[in-house]
Design a protein around this motif. Structure first.
Motif, PDB file in Angstrom:
ATOM      1  N   ARG A  56       0.823  -1.206   0.000  1.00 34.43           N
ATOM      2  CA  ARG A  56       0.000   0.000   0.000  1.00 34.43           C
ATOM      3  C   ARG A  56       0.860   1.261   0.000  1.00 34.43           C
ATOM      4  O   ARG A  56       0.611   2.207  -0.755  1.00 34.43           O
ATOM      5  CB  ARG A  56      -0.901   0.011   1.238  1.00 34.43           C
ATOM      6  CG  ARG A  56      -2.060  -0.971   1.200  1.00 34.43           C
ATOM      7  CD  ARG A  56      -2.788  -0.959   2.523  1.00 34.43           C
ATOM      8  NE  ARG A  56      -4.013  -1.756   2.495  1.00 34.43           N
ATOM      9  CZ  ARG A  56      -4.811  -1.914   3.549  1.00 34.43           C
ATOM     10  NH1 ARG A  56      -4.485  -1.354   4.708  1.00 34.43           N
ATOM     11  NH2 ARG A  56      -5.903  -2.636   3.441  1.00 34.43           N
ATOM     12  N   GLU A  57       1.864   1.284   0.851  1.00 35.14           N
ATOM     13  CA  GLU A  57       2.710   2.474   0.958  1.00 35.14           C
ATOM     14  C   GLU A  57       3.505   2.726  -0.315  1.00 35.14           C
ATOM     15  O   GLU A  57       3.684   3.872  -0.729  1.00 35.14           O
ATOM     16  CB  GLU A  57       3.656   2.325   2.151  1.00 35.14           C
ATOM     17  CG  GLU A  57       2.952   2.400   3.499  1.00 35.14           C
ATOM     18  CD  GLU A  57       3.900   2.133   4.651  1.00 35.14           C
ATOM     19  OE1 GLU A  57       5.076   1.751   4.394  1.00 35.14           O
ATOM     20  OE2 GLU A  57       3.492   2.295   5.819  1.00 35.14           O
ATOM     21  N   ASP A  65       0.124   2.956  -3.517  1.00 33.23           N
ATOM     22  CA  ASP A  65      -0.928   3.929  -3.221  1.00 33.23           C
ATOM     23  C   ASP A  65      -1.878   4.168  -4.394  1.00 33.23           C
ATOM     24  O   ASP A  65      -2.578   5.156  -4.449  1.00 33.23           O
ATOM     25  CB  ASP A  65      -0.350   5.259  -2.749  1.00 33.23           C
ATOM     26  CG  ASP A  65      -1.405   6.095  -2.005  1.00 33.23           C
ATOM     27  OD1 ASP A  65      -2.181   5.495  -1.247  1.00 33.23           O
ATOM     28  OD2 ASP A  65      -1.462   7.329  -2.224  1.00 33.23           O
TER      29      ASP A  65
END
Length: 325
Positions: free
Chosen positions: A149-150, A153
């Motif tokens: 996710r990081e 995004d």
């Protein structure tokens, strides 16, 4: 004369007028790409066969004799026009075209990463096995999801931004968890450069084996309906009629260091599996209906479906492999 029953708009016939290969052209596939795909599915040196456009309108009756000149594949970036083509010898004679028996490794759509709390246990009742398997998503899964996710995004296929809201996004494994044994026997861990300490002994939970996908893109990726071609600037190919605008886009890549990027060879492996799954005359090898209505027993629905035993085993293997990594 035999034809594939799967929907497609490009058909490759042999000299006996039987369909041996094909795909759905959404506009982005060139002849030079077809040349690469044929290295995967045809067991003959490319110098021994050639492609000829059938001249008959509609479904051909005599493709071996009624065709145009051979199509030049090398360096040909022209798009493949929908229609019928016959595969003959380089000088236009009928030829036996052996198709590989290699099959794509089966995948099931993974739902294991949608739970927002990795500490929550999920109990799955297996009616016909009369057992209950308790599955606990551990720290490796939580770290994998958070890191993907990081880094991304956004959905790397559609470009849709998550902006911190991941309800409709999933961290997908490029190489599926259900095939942990194949991952190990293929020594994929040796290609992982990720130095994060919490990736597991096998390293299958490395960020290099992950991409962030919107839910519908994840489903299509798991079912081999779309794939990312790292040899063509990470272009996305849709192997089915493209209703969502996947085809011809390019994978979104972050500015993270290379040893945290999706591993090129893993994406290439998935792409190879997608070609094997979709190009053969019989069409997709694994195309299971994922629409299980609310209130229905998902295990019973899966086990009673076509290829239900295989599908059930994959779902169970994927979940159990959370524990044995």
């Amino acid at each position: 004369m035999s034809r594939a029953t799967v929907r497609r708009n490009v058909h490759f016939l042999n000299g006996e007028n039987n369909e041996i290969l094909g795909f759905w052209q959404n506009g982005s596939v060139s002849w030079s790409q077809i040349a690469e795909w044929m290295h995967i599915v045809i067991i003959l040196p490319s110098t021994q066969y050639a492609f000829f456009r059938c001249l008959e309108s509609g479904n051909p009756e005599n493709p071996a004799t009624n065709h145009g000149p051979s199509v030049n594949l090398s360096g040909n970036n022209n798009a493949v026009h929908p229609g019928y083509y016959v595969v003959l010898s380089a000088n236009g004679e009928p030829l036996d075209i052996p198709i590989t028996e290699e099959r794509a490794i089966p995948r099931s759509v993974s739902y294991c990463l949608t739970n927002p709390d990795p500490r929550v246990s999920i109990s799955i009742s297996l009616q016909f096995y009369k057992v209950v398997i308790l599955i606990v998503a551990g720290q490796q899964i939580a770290a994998f999801r958070q890191r993907v996710r990081e880094r991304d995004d956004c959905c790397v296929v559609t470009g849709i931004l998550a902006e911190g809201d991941y309800d409709a996004f999933e961290a997908a494994h490029i190489f599926p968890l259900a095939h942990l044994d194949l991952w190990r026997s293929g020594q994929w861990s040796q290609k992982i450069e990720d130095d994060f300490p919490d990736v597991g002994d096998s390293k299958i939970h490395s960020i290099q084996n992950g991409i962030l996908l919107a839910e519908h893109a994840h489903t299509f990726f798991d079912k081999y309906k779309i794939a990312i071609d790292p040899d063509d600037n990470f272009k996305i190919i849709s192997f089915v009629k493209d209703r969502f605008g996947f085809d011809g886009r390019y994978m979104i890549q972050s500015n993270y260091p290379q040893h945290y990027q999706p591993l090129r060879s893993l994406l290439k492996y998935h792409f190879r599996m997608a070609v094997l799954c979709n190009m053969k005359a019989r069409g997709p090898e694994y195309d299971w209906d994922e629409d299980i209505p609310p209130g229905m027993d998902p295990v019973a629905e899966i086990s009673n479906s076509e290829q239900g035993k295989l599908r059930f085993e994959l779902v169970m293997a994927e979940r159990l492999n959370h524990l044995v990594d």
